[in-house]
Design an enzyme around this catalytic site. Structure first.
Site, mmCIF file in Angstrom:
data_model
loop_
_atom_site.group_PDB
_atom_site.id
_atom_site.type_symbol
_atom_site.label_atom_id
_atom_site.label_comp_id
_atom_site.label_asym_id
_atom_site.label_seq_id
_atom_site.Cartn_x
_atom_site.Cartn_y
_atom_site.Cartn_z
ATOM 1 N N GLU A 75 0.806 -1.118 -0.172
ATOM 2 C CA GLU A 75 -0.017 -0.013 -0.068
ATOM 3 C C GLU A 75 0.814 1.177 0.029
ATOM 4 O OE1 GLU A 75 -2.369 -0.655 3.431
ATOM 5 O OE2 GLU A 75 -3.062 -2.571 2.615
ATOM 6 N N LEU A 133 -6.123 -1.803 -0.663
ATOM 7 C CA LEU A 133 -5.892 -1.949 0.869
ATOM 8 C C LEU A 133 -6.529 -3.188 1.380
ATOM 9 C CD1 LEU A 133 -5.478 1.037 0.402
ATOM 10 C CD2 LEU A 133 -6.677 1.383 2.657
ATOM 11 N N ALA A 134 -5.767 -4.410 0.993
ATOM 12 C CA ALA A 134 -6.185 -5.828 1.258
ATOM 13 C C ALA A 134 -5.201 -6.844 1.531
ATOM 14 C CB ALA A 134 -7.034 -6.203 0.062
ATOM 15 N N GLU A 135 -4.807 -6.876 2.628
ATOM 16 C CA GLU A 135 -3.569 -7.523 3.035
ATOM 17 C C GLU A 135 -3.519 -8.846 2.522
ATOM 18 O OE1 GLU A 135 -5.327 -5.565 5.024
ATOM 19 O OE2 GLU A 135 -3.810 -3.898 5.380
ATOM 20 N N GLN A 188 1.926 -2.288 5.671
ATOM 21 C CA GLN A 188 2.069 -0.974 5.867
ATOM 22 C C GLN A 188 2.345 -0.794 7.540
ATOM 23 O OE1 GLN A 188 -1.074 2.396 5.126
ATOM 24 N NE2 GLN A 188 0.485 2.489 3.817
ATOM 25 N N PHE A 189 1.493 -1.648 8.412
ATOM 26 C CA PHE A 189 1.968 -1.711 9.585
ATOM 27 C C PHE A 189 1.534 -3.298 10.041
ATOM 28 C CE2 PHE A 189 1.031 2.835 9.492
ATOM 29 C CZ PHE A 189 1.614 3.253 10.310
ATOM 30 N N HIS A 248 -1.065 0.323 16.038
ATOM 31 C CA HIS A 248 0.125 0.668 15.226
ATOM 32 C C HIS A 248 1.183 0.669 16.230
ATOM 33 C CE1 HIS A 248 -3.166 2.857 13.146
ATOM 34 N NE2 HIS A 248 -2.190 3.012 12.242
#
Lengths: 325, 340
Positions: free
Chosen positions: A29, A56-58, A80-81, A127
């Site tokens: 992402e 946005l789809a891990e 991303q995290f 996060h």
């Protein structure tokens, strides 16, 4: 010699890998714009078509990397995290970790999943997490968590060149905090080896990531009080370097394990069990752990976050008790 | 094929309408029949206590064989699901290998006894290893398609699932990504009416899986999955289009699961008898045979000869496989990591 931060170490190693091998590509992402931590800044323009924004789809980031790796590419996925990787847990657990095993090596997956982990950044519950214990529990996936920029370089290169899935954990608090003089190409290294970063006869402190730096700071303080510690940087969390751990435990007879992850079911339990099983006769004190408390990690307010995070003072306090035992 | 009987004079127009050569039609019949007879023998071995578990594709042979024949063996990739015995046979799996797989024998090339039966995979034949988790393979197909596109390799990936799998996130994530990047993938859904006991209306609020394509701006098609020829005629142009950069396709083959979910399932708990009887009349293999016989493509004796050949092949394969070595207990270890 150049002074380099952790994030610069990651970026330069990715850049070199993309330049060296046209099978390497990055999927994640916001990676085309450089990513939220700027790990991929400038790479999309330089390596056309090989730095690819994902939706946005891990699960898809990991599942697509599996397919591409099976095909012979060398995907380097970015989550991303780390807190968001669990949507891809199934793809890592049910698929990636067993791909080689269930085909007896006919098929295998040279892929890397990079992700920023850890607390101390006011990131709240989603996060800040330490996710390593879930993933280090899976035979078939290597889990790496360096602490110093030079190790980020050598281990990220090794991860990209490894024929197996590697979860590459980057402690986000250290991205711009930790600097090191780094020279030339990444050192040749092997995933699966810990390193003794400081030698002392009184006790062994075992840590990784940000906590390795906190442990070294604690060891410095302890030294001024006359307590000399050995500090082991685990570097690889799976497969874990039993030899180095046991050797150090036998040498000092006192072991303190440090991690940010919550205490119960954390990696410290496994390390403690390993030492109890194989080095019991050498121990002069019960094994100690300094870890996050057993609450969902981690509260947002800075006072509560500080309460959650292990740090050099907490480590030094536990080490003093252990040394005096 | 040997012409055992007298060939009826057939109309050239008829064979043209099939869009398949005589050889292809023979292969089609052979593979469908082989899949069926293998599944029947597997269930018999299960009932005799010699095979732990059977999960079959009975009723779906036309949907599988017709689609797989639209691909280029050795070039294209197949990411199948557990019912896809027919597809694997078209891609080169032998009857003996199918039996090794059923019996979890040491030399089963799919997983060497490490996975349950019908969890396919053969890297050399470009059949992607699969797990029991449904729809995950749709993302693997997307990854292979992405790799092929990046390397400019003119290949197509066909990935399969039942309609039950289309409720999973991985299904939608794969369609979304493949459509954004116009990847060369055929997402092939064999709608057999049931996800174990759940009928379509419990699984989705739309009448057809193919309707989902619109949301992804993707080509789609629906086909009678009980008709191998119609399946081939639908899948083949989609494959050609995907190969030439036309982007992915979602194809729904409407078929029917004639058997229970698996050897451990009792479908009388949920399936109306009448419904099963109606669908049995549309059996894909007997209707194929009736059509080619009526159209005069093959004389009856030729078709009988194929039947006999398949019977013998299956009998021999089962007998042979039962004698093959089992894995050693310690074979459980090893190959956790690849070492180059």
């Amino acid at each position: 010699m150049a002074s380099m931060t952790v994030i610069e170490a990651v970026r330069s190693t990715l850049d070199e890998a993309l330049g060296r091998d046209d099978r390497v590509f990055i999927l994640g992402e916001d990676v085309e714009a450089g990513g939220v931590f700027r790990a991929t800044e400038g790479l999309a323009a330089k390596h056309t078509g090989r730095v690819i924004d994902s939706p946005l789809a891990e699960s898809s980031i990991i599942g697509i990397s599996i397919g591409a790796a099976h095909y012979g590419m060398r995907p380097v996925a970015e989550i991303q995290f780390a807190d968001f990787i669990h949507a891809g847990f199934d793809q890592l657990c049910s698929e990636a970790s067993r791909w080689c095993y269930r085909t007896r090596g006919d098929a295998y997956l040279p892929m890397v999943v990079r992700t920023p982990w850890g607390g101390g950044v006011h990131g709240g519950q989603h996060h800040s997490q330490s996710i390593e214990a879930y993933y280090a529990h899976m035979p078939g996936i290597k889990v790496v968590a360096p602490a110093f920029p030079a190790d980020y370089r050598s281990l990220l290169r090794a991860a990209i060149e490894d024929p197996n899935p590697v979860l590459f954990l980057e402690h986000k608090r250290t991205y711009r905090l930790i600097r090191q003089e780094v020279e030339g190409a990444p050192a040749e290294t092997v995933i699966g080896r810990a390193r003794v970063t400081r030698n002392g006869p009184d006790l062994t402190i075992i840590a990784y990531g940000l906590m390795l730096h906190e442990s070294l700071a604690a060891a410095e303080t302890l030294s001024s009080e006359g307590i000399e510690s050995t500090v082991v940087d685990l570097l690889t969390l799976n497969p874990i370097d039993r030899e180095t751990i046991l050797e150090s435990a036998r040498a000092t007879g006192k072991v303190l394990i440090v991690h940010e992850d919550t205490l119960t079911g954390g990696l410290g339990g496994e390390i403690a069990a390993m030492i109890a099983e194989h080095a019991f006769e050498y121990l002069d004190a019960p094994i100690r752990r300094v870890a996050g408390p057993d609450i969902p990690p981690m509260p947002f307010h800075h006072a509560m976050e500080d309460f959650f995070m292990p740090n050099r003072e907490k480590i030094a306090a536990a080490a003093r008790e252990l040394a005096a035992y | 094929m040997t012409t055992a009987g007298t060939r009826k004079k057939r109309s050239e127009r008829t064979i043209e309408e099939y869009l398949l050569s005589e050889q292809q039609l023979e292969d089609m019949y052979y593979h469908m029949l082989l899949a069926r007879r293998l599944n029947e023998r597997m269930l018999a071995l299960n009932r005799q206590g010699r095979a732990a578990f059977v999960i079959a594709g009975v009723g779906q042979e036309a949907a599988q064989v017709g689609a797989a024949m639209a691909l280029k063996r050795g070039t294209d990739y197949l990411a199948p699901y557990y019912r896809d015995l027919g597809m694997n046979l078209v891609f080169g799996m032998t009857a003996r290998e199918a039996m090794l797989n059923l019996l979890a024998k040491r030399d089963d090339p799919n997983s060497y006894g490490r996975q349950m039966p019908s969890h396919w995979g053969n890297t050399e034949r470009r059949i992607v290893t699969q797990s029991s988790v449904v729809a995950t393979q749709f993302l693997h197909a997307a990854g292979i398609g992405l790799g092929a596109q990046m390397r400019k390799d003119p290949l197509v990936v066909l990935t399969c699932c039942g309609e039950g799998s289309t409720s999973r996130g991985d299904f939608h994530e794969a369609l979304n990504f493949a459509a954004i990047h116009r990847l060369p993938i055929i997402f092939y859904v064999q709608n057999n009416g049931y996800a174990i006991s759940e009928r379509n209306e419990k699984e989705m609020p739309v009448p057809n899986v193919a309707d989902r394509a619109r949301a992804y701006n993707m080509h789609s098609a629906m086909v009678d999955g009980m008709d191998a020829i119609a399946v081939y005629q639908t899948v083949r142009p989609a494959v050609d289009q995907a190969r030439n950069g036309g982007g992915p396709f979602l194809i729904e083959a409407k078929c029917y699961r004639l058997w229970p979910h698996s050897s451990d399932d009792d479908d009388s708990r949920y399936r109306p008898k009448k419904e099963l009887e109606e669908w049995t009349k549309k059996d894909p293999i007997s209707s194929f045979r009736a059509r080619v016989e009526t159209d005069g493509i093959f004389p009856k004796a030729d078709l009988d000869e194929i039947e006999e050949r398949v019977e013998e092949e299956v009998r021999e394969a089962a007998q042979w496989a039962l004698m093959q070595p089992d894995p050693e207990p310690e074979d459980a270890l090893g190959h956790v990591y690849k070492e180059l």
